[in-house]
Design a protein around this motif. Structure first.
Motif, PDB file in Angstrom:
ATOM      1  N   VAL A   1      29.188  22.361  29.645  1.00 35.98           N
ATOM      2  CA  VAL A   1      30.369  21.572  30.039  1.00 35.98           C
ATOM      3  C   VAL A   1      30.016  20.087  30.052  1.00 35.98           C
ATOM      4  O   VAL A   1      30.734  19.252  29.493  1.00 35.98           O
ATOM      5  CB  VAL A   1      30.905  22.029  31.416  1.00 35.98           C
ATOM      6  CG1 VAL A   1      31.891  21.026  31.993  1.00 35.98           C
ATOM      7  CG2 VAL A   1      31.550  23.404  31.302  1.00 35.98           C
ATOM      8  N   VAL A   2      28.902  19.752  30.686  1.00 37.66           N
ATOM      9  CA  VAL A   2      28.478  18.351  30.764  1.00 37.66           C
ATOM     10  C   VAL A   2      28.170  17.810  29.368  1.00 37.66           C
ATOM     11  O   VAL A   2      28.663  16.744  28.978  1.00 37.66           O
ATOM     12  CB  VAL A   2      27.251  18.206  31.694  1.00 37.66           C
ATOM     13  CG1 VAL A   2      26.664  16.800  31.612  1.00 37.66           C
ATOM     14  CG2 VAL A   2      27.640  18.543  33.131  1.00 37.66           C
ATOM     15  N   ALA A   3      27.370  18.534  28.604  1.00 42.32           N
ATOM     16  CA  ALA A   3      26.966  18.066  27.274  1.00 42.32           C
ATOM     17  C   ALA A   3      28.166  17.911  26.343  1.00 42.32           C
ATOM     18  O   ALA A   3      28.282  16.906  25.629  1.00 42.32           O
ATOM     19  CB  ALA A   3      25.942  19.024  26.670  1.00 42.32           C
TER      20      ALA A   3
ATOM     21  N   ASN B   1      20.157  25.698  41.816  1.00 40.28           N
ATOM     22  CA  ASN B   1      19.433  25.489  40.570  1.00 40.28           C
ATOM     23  C   ASN B   1      19.599  24.037  40.155  1.00 40.28           C
ATOM     24  O   ASN B   1      20.700  23.506  40.165  1.00 40.28           O
ATOM     25  CB  ASN B   1      19.993  26.391  39.462  1.00 40.28           C
ATOM     26  CG  ASN B   1      19.779  27.855  39.747  1.00 40.28           C
ATOM     27  OD1 ASN B   1      18.650  28.303  39.843  1.00 40.28           O
ATOM     28  ND2 ASN B   1      20.854  28.604  39.897  1.00 40.28           N
ATOM     29  N   VAL B   2      18.497  23.408  39.768  1.00 43.70           N
ATOM     30  CA  VAL B   2      18.537  22.002  39.358  1.00 43.70           C
ATOM     31  C   VAL B   2      18.065  21.905  37.911  1.00 43.70           C
ATOM     32  O   VAL B   2      17.012  22.425  37.553  1.00 43.70           O
ATOM     33  CB  VAL B   2      17.646  21.124  40.266  1.00 43.70           C
ATOM     34  CG1 VAL B   2      17.686  19.676  39.811  1.00 43.70           C
ATOM     35  CG2 VAL B   2      18.089  21.245  41.723  1.00 43.70           C
ATOM     36  N   SER B   3      18.882  21.243  37.090  1.00 40.79           N
ATOM     37  CA  SER B   3      18.540  20.966  35.696  1.00 40.79           C
ATOM     38  C   SER B   3      18.517  19.462  35.509  1.00 40.79           C
ATOM     39  O   SER B   3      19.358  18.748  36.068  1.00 40.79           O
ATOM     40  CB  SER B   3      19.593  21.553  34.751  1.00 40.79           C
ATOM     41  OG  SER B   3      19.665  22.945  34.861  1.00 40.79           O
ATOM     42  N   VAL B   4      17.564  18.998  34.729  1.00 37.72           N
ATOM     43  CA  VAL B   4      17.478  17.567  34.432  1.00 37.72           C
ATOM     44  C   VAL B   4      17.432  17.371  32.921  1.00 37.72           C
ATOM     45  O   VAL B   4      16.946  18.228  32.190  1.00 37.72           O
ATOM     46  CB  VAL B   4      16.258  16.897  35.106  1.00 37.72           C
ATOM     47  CG1 VAL B   4      16.363  16.958  36.616  1.00 37.72           C
ATOM     48  CG2 VAL B   4      14.959  17.531  34.644  1.00 37.72           C
ATOM     49  N   ALA B   5      17.956  16.231  32.494  1.00 38.06           N
ATOM     50  CA  ALA B   5      17.914  15.883  31.069  1.00 38.06           C
ATOM     51  C   ALA B   5      17.839  14.370  30.949  1.00 38.06           C
ATOM     52  O   ALA B   5      18.451  13.649  31.737  1.00 38.06           O
ATOM     53  CB  ALA B   5      19.133  16.408  30.334  1.00 38.06           C
ATOM     54  N   ARG B   6      17.093  13.911  29.979  1.00 34.62           N
ATOM     55  CA  ARG B   6      17.033  12.500  29.610  1.00 34.62           C
ATOM     56  C   ARG B   6      17.649  12.399  28.220  1.00 34.62           C
ATOM     57  O   ARG B   6      17.119  12.947  27.263  1.00 34.62           O
ATOM     58  CB  ARG B   6      15.606  11.982  29.629  1.00 34.62           C
ATOM     59  CG  ARG B   6      15.514  10.543  29.120  1.00 34.62           C
ATOM     60  CD  ARG B   6      14.229   9.914  29.535  1.00 34.62           C
ATOM     61  NE  ARG B   6      14.439   9.456  30.910  1.00 34.62           N
ATOM     62  CZ  ARG B   6      13.519   8.884  31.650  1.00 34.62           C
ATOM     63  NH1 ARG B   6      12.303   8.728  31.186  1.00 34.62           N
ATOM     64  NH2 ARG B   6      13.790   8.479  32.865  1.00 34.62           N
ATOM     65  N   VAL B   7      18.783  11.722  28.142  1.00 36.39           N
ATOM     66  CA  VAL B   7      19.550  11.639  26.902  1.00 36.39           C
ATOM     67  C   VAL B   7      19.359  10.252  26.287  1.00 36.39           C
ATOM     68  O   VAL B   7      19.804   9.257  26.868  1.00 36.39           O
ATOM     69  CB  VAL B   7      21.048  11.894  27.171  1.00 36.39           C
ATOM     70  CG1 VAL B   7      21.839  11.849  25.880  1.00 36.39           C
ATOM     71  CG2 VAL B   7      21.239  13.223  27.900  1.00 36.39           C
ATOM     72  N   PRO B   8      18.713  10.165  25.135  1.00 37.21           N
ATOM     73  CA  PRO B   8      18.525   8.863  24.503  1.00 37.21           C
ATOM     74  C   PRO B   8      19.849   8.327  23.936  1.00 37.21           C
ATOM     75  O   PRO B   8      20.511   9.004  23.156  1.00 37.21           O
ATOM     76  CB  PRO B   8      17.541   9.122  23.362  1.00 37.21           C
ATOM     77  CG  PRO B   8      17.157  10.558  23.440  1.00 37.21           C
ATOM     78  CD  PRO B   8      18.059  11.236  24.398  1.00 37.21           C
TER      79      PRO B   8
ATOM     80  N   GLU C   1      18.367   2.366  27.557  1.00 34.81           N
ATOM     81  CA  GLU C   1      17.988   3.270  26.467  1.00 34.81           C
ATOM     82  C   GLU C   1      18.274   4.742  26.715  1.00 34.81           C
ATOM     83  O   GLU C   1      18.200   5.536  25.784  1.00 34.81           O
ATOM     84  CB  GLU C   1      16.494   3.101  26.166  1.00 34.81           C
ATOM     85  CG  GLU C   1      16.156   1.717  25.652  1.00 34.81           C
ATOM     86  CD  GLU C   1      14.683   1.574  25.319  1.00 34.81           C
ATOM     87  OE1 GLU C   1      13.926   2.548  25.479  1.00 34.81           O
ATOM     88  OE2 GLU C   1      14.295   0.475  24.903  1.00 34.81           O
ATOM     89  N   THR C   2      18.574   5.125  27.961  1.00 39.86           N
ATOM     90  CA  THR C   2      18.782   6.543  28.255  1.00 39.86           C
ATOM     91  C   THR C   2      19.843   6.754  29.332  1.00 39.86           C
ATOM     92  O   THR C   2      20.108   5.878  30.153  1.00 39.86           O
ATOM     93  CB  THR C   2      17.489   7.232  28.748  1.00 39.86           C
ATOM     94  OG1 THR C   2      17.052   6.602  29.947  1.00 39.86           O
ATOM     95  CG2 THR C   2      16.400   7.212  27.709  1.00 39.86           C
TER      96      THR C   2
END
Length: 96
Positions: A74-76, A2-9, A54-55
């Motif tokens: 856990v990551v967040a 499973n792959v999850s992606v996030a762009r965190v400003p 910026e991210t």
């Protein structure tokens, strides 16, 4: 996998990437520069990070049978600890 992606400003992406990598380097296989990092978890998950001005871009690979939501948290939560001045950070998790 499973792959999850996030762009965190955040304007502090490189700092948070390095802090997280150093924090987990005592327990996991970690490779990082100020711009990129990879962390291999004991459960077979892998976290890839890329920082720009910026991210903080995150790609989280979680093996089948492992708890994706838990790994995201856990990551967040760890990144939020390092970003306490601007926490909580915004994680727009989506399937990769």
């Amino acid at each position: 996998m499973n792959v999850s992606v996030a762009r965190v400003p955040t304007l502090s992406a490189s700092r948070y990437l390095q802090q997280l990598a150093k924090h987990w380097s005592h327990k996991m296989d970690v490779v990082f520069t100020p711009e990129e990092g990879t962390i291999a978890f004991p459960n077979g998950s892998k976290l890839e990070m890329r920082a720009d001005s910026e991210t903080l871009d995150i790609v989280l690979h979680v093996p089948e049978g492992e708890d994706v939501a838990r790994m995201r948290e856990v990551v967040a939560s760890h990144l939020d600890r390092f970003a306490f001045r601007e926490a909580p950070l915004t994680f727009d998790w989506r399937k990769g």
